[in-house]
Design a protein around this motif. Sequence first.
Motif, PDB file in Angstrom:
ATOM      1  N   PHE A 166      -7.368   8.141  -2.641  1.00 10.18           N
ATOM      2  CA  PHE A 166      -6.416   9.111  -3.183  1.00 10.18           C
ATOM      3  C   PHE A 166      -7.102  10.027  -4.199  1.00 10.18           C
ATOM      4  O   PHE A 166      -7.007  11.261  -4.105  1.00 10.18           O
ATOM      5  CB  PHE A 166      -5.241   8.386  -3.839  1.00 10.18           C
ATOM      6  CG  PHE A 166      -4.161   9.299  -4.349  1.00 10.18           C
ATOM      7  CD1 PHE A 166      -3.055   9.596  -3.562  1.00 10.18           C
ATOM      8  CD2 PHE A 166      -4.250   9.880  -5.607  1.00 10.18           C
ATOM      9  CE1 PHE A 166      -2.063  10.443  -4.018  1.00 10.18           C
ATOM     10  CE2 PHE A 166      -3.258  10.734  -6.079  1.00 10.18           C
ATOM     11  CZ  PHE A 166      -2.167  11.017  -5.282  1.00 10.18           C
ATOM     12  N   TRP A 167      -7.780   9.428  -5.168  1.00  6.26           N
ATOM     13  CA  TRP A 167      -8.390  10.210  -6.240  1.00  6.26           C
ATOM     14  C   TRP A 167      -9.516  11.098  -5.719  1.00  6.26           C
ATOM     15  O   TRP A 167      -9.671  12.238  -6.145  1.00  6.26           O
ATOM     16  CB  TRP A 167      -8.912   9.292  -7.339  1.00  6.26           C
ATOM     17  CG  TRP A 167      -9.766   9.989  -8.366  1.00  6.26           C
ATOM     18  CD1 TRP A 167     -11.081   9.793  -8.616  1.00  6.26           C
ATOM     19  CD2 TRP A 167      -9.346  11.021  -9.264  1.00  6.26           C
ATOM     20  NE1 TRP A 167     -11.527  10.630  -9.614  1.00  6.26           N
ATOM     21  CE2 TRP A 167     -10.470  11.391 -10.027  1.00  6.26           C
ATOM     22  CE3 TRP A 167      -8.129  11.677  -9.496  1.00  6.26           C
ATOM     23  CZ2 TRP A 167     -10.418  12.379 -11.015  1.00  6.26           C
ATOM     24  CZ3 TRP A 167      -8.076  12.660 -10.462  1.00  6.26           C
ATOM     25  CH2 TRP A 167      -9.204  13.003 -11.206  1.00  6.26           C
ATOM     26  N   TYR A 217       2.372   1.599  -3.461  1.00 10.18           N
ATOM     27  CA  TYR A 217       1.346   1.971  -4.436  1.00 10.18           C
ATOM     28  C   TYR A 217       0.962   3.438  -4.317  1.00 10.18           C
ATOM     29  O   TYR A 217       0.918   4.176  -5.312  1.00 10.18           O
ATOM     30  CB  TYR A 217       0.122   1.076  -4.239  1.00 10.18           C
ATOM     31  CG  TYR A 217      -1.022   1.336  -5.195  1.00 10.18           C
ATOM     32  CD1 TYR A 217      -0.800   1.741  -6.509  1.00 10.18           C
ATOM     33  CD2 TYR A 217      -2.340   1.168  -4.780  1.00 10.18           C
ATOM     34  CE1 TYR A 217      -1.849   1.974  -7.384  1.00 10.18           C
ATOM     35  CE2 TYR A 217      -3.400   1.390  -5.641  1.00 10.18           C
ATOM     36  CZ  TYR A 217      -3.151   1.796  -6.938  1.00 10.18           C
ATOM     37  OH  TYR A 217      -4.188   2.015  -7.797  1.00 10.18           O
ATOM     38  N   VAL A 218       0.711   3.894  -3.085  1.00  9.07           N
ATOM     39  CA  VAL A 218       0.282   5.288  -2.913  1.00  9.07           C
ATOM     40  C   VAL A 218       1.430   6.252  -3.214  1.00  9.07           C
ATOM     41  O   VAL A 218       1.205   7.377  -3.668  1.00  9.07           O
ATOM     42  CB  VAL A 218      -0.275   5.516  -1.486  1.00  9.07           C
ATOM     43  CG1 VAL A 218       0.821   5.556  -0.434  1.00  9.07           C
ATOM     44  CG2 VAL A 218      -1.085   6.817  -1.447  1.00  9.07           C
ATOM     45  N   ARG A 261       0.825  -1.207   0.000  1.00  6.39           N
ATOM     46  CA  ARG A 261       0.000   0.000   0.000  1.00  6.39           C
ATOM     47  C   ARG A 261       0.862   1.261   0.000  1.00  6.39           C
ATOM     48  O   ARG A 261       0.572   2.210  -0.730  1.00  6.39           O
ATOM     49  CB  ARG A 261      -0.929   0.010   1.220  1.00  6.39           C
ATOM     50  CG  ARG A 261      -2.141  -0.892   1.096  1.00  6.39           C
ATOM     51  CD  ARG A 261      -2.954  -0.902   2.370  1.00  6.39           C
ATOM     52  NE  ARG A 261      -4.145  -1.725   2.248  1.00  6.39           N
ATOM     53  CZ  ARG A 261      -4.940  -2.054   3.260  1.00  6.39           C
ATOM     54  NH1 ARG A 261      -4.648  -1.621   4.492  1.00  6.39           N
ATOM     55  NH2 ARG A 261      -6.019  -2.796   3.060  1.00  6.39           N
ATOM     56  N   PHE A 269      -6.607   3.714  -4.414  1.00  5.79           N
ATOM     57  CA  PHE A 269      -6.831   4.640  -5.515  1.00  5.79           C
ATOM     58  C   PHE A 269      -8.076   5.485  -5.293  1.00  5.79           C
ATOM     59  O   PHE A 269      -8.068   6.693  -5.552  1.00  5.79           O
ATOM     60  CB  PHE A 269      -6.953   3.899  -6.849  1.00  5.79           C
ATOM     61  CG  PHE A 269      -7.127   4.826  -8.028  1.00  5.79           C
ATOM     62  CD1 PHE A 269      -6.032   5.466  -8.587  1.00  5.79           C
ATOM     63  CD2 PHE A 269      -8.388   5.084  -8.544  1.00  5.79           C
ATOM     64  CE1 PHE A 269      -6.185   6.350  -9.650  1.00  5.79           C
ATOM     65  CE2 PHE A 269      -8.564   5.962  -9.607  1.00  5.79           C
ATOM     66  CZ  PHE A 269      -7.457   6.586 -10.170  1.00  5.79           C
ATOM     67  N   HIS A 270      -9.154   4.871  -4.813  1.00  8.42           N
ATOM     68  CA  HIS A 270     -10.405   5.615  -4.605  1.00  8.42           C
ATOM     69  C   HIS A 270     -10.209   6.735  -3.592  1.00  8.42           C
ATOM     70  O   HIS A 270     -10.646   7.867  -3.814  1.00  8.42           O
ATOM     71  CB  HIS A 270     -11.506   4.665  -4.128  1.00  8.42           C
ATOM     72  CG  HIS A 270     -12.777   5.367  -3.779  1.00  8.42           C
ATOM     73  ND1 HIS A 270     -13.650   5.858  -4.728  1.00  8.42           N
ATOM     74  CD2 HIS A 270     -13.317   5.696  -2.566  1.00  8.42           C
ATOM     75  CE1 HIS A 270     -14.673   6.439  -4.135  1.00  8.42           C
ATOM     76  NE2 HIS A 270     -14.490   6.356  -2.824  1.00  8.42           N
ATOM     77  N   SER A 311      -9.642   1.123  -0.411  1.00 10.48           N
ATOM     78  CA  SER A 311      -9.317   1.266  -1.827  1.00 10.48           C
ATOM     79  C   SER A 311      -8.355   2.440  -1.955  1.00 10.48           C
ATOM     80  O   SER A 311      -8.769   3.609  -1.872  1.00 10.48           O
ATOM     81  CB  SER A 311     -10.588   1.518  -2.646  1.00 10.48           C
ATOM     82  OG  SER A 311     -10.247   1.814  -3.989  1.00 10.48           O
ATOM     83  N   LEU A 320       1.350   6.666  -6.913  1.00 10.92           N
ATOM     84  CA  LEU A 320       0.231   7.557  -7.248  1.00 10.92           C
ATOM     85  C   LEU A 320       0.597   9.009  -6.944  1.00 10.92           C
ATOM     86  O   LEU A 320       0.270   9.919  -7.722  1.00 10.92           O
ATOM     87  CB  LEU A 320      -1.017   7.161  -6.452  1.00 10.92           C
ATOM     88  CG  LEU A 320      -1.715   5.867  -6.838  1.00 10.92           C
ATOM     89  CD1 LEU A 320      -2.878   5.597  -5.879  1.00 10.92           C
ATOM     90  CD2 LEU A 320      -2.227   5.940  -8.277  1.00 10.92           C
TER      91      LEU A 320
END
Length: 216
Positions: free
Chosen positions: A68-69, A23-24, A20, A65-66, A63, A27
């Motif tokens: 973060f976005w 990944y973040v 995680r 990505f969710h 999630s 991003l």
Amino acid sequence: MMIENGFMAGLYRLSEWIMRLAYVNILWLLFIVVGGIIFGMGPATAGLFAVTRKMVMGADEISVFHIFWDTYRKDFKRSNIVFLIIVSMGVLLYMDHRFFQLQEGFIIYLLRYFILGLFLVYFLVLLFIFPLFVHYQMKIIHYFRSAVIFVIMQPLVTILMVLGCYVIYEMFLFLPGLIPFFGGSLFSYLLMRLAYMSFRKMEARKENQRQVVEEA
């Protein structure tokens, strides 16, 4: 068997935590570029802290990505204003420092150290800005005021933040290959974890005071 199962479960949670963070961090770097670097830094950093906040709070299923976005998109304007204020304050302090370096005199000498003191306060305040930003909804100027309050009221946490950041910095000097994967997320996780402890202490103190007033 129970020990083995416990070990495997712990190993799985650790690997998930590492993935995680990696990944973040990717991003974060990607969306800094998407925002044109200047206008991407604030929203991407807010998104980064929003994800690590959920991790610190112990959310099992998130999630990345969710979260973060959603933060990047919804707080694009507000986070850019916060980032612009941070940069403006830093540039102003640097220009003042450079100006007084070129001057002579006893008063100038005192002012030079005064500016250095302001620089120290500035960097300490920065440690709390984005944890506050993703944890509380308040007016932008209040984030800076609240950060100053936390620096003063939670000196031990502030010291731990500084020491932790220094340890991570030294680790990256020794293992620079980790920077693309953890260069921002490790700092974010550390600051968010320590800041979250401070937030809970402050909230508990306010709740106790409220109960005392109600009982009185």
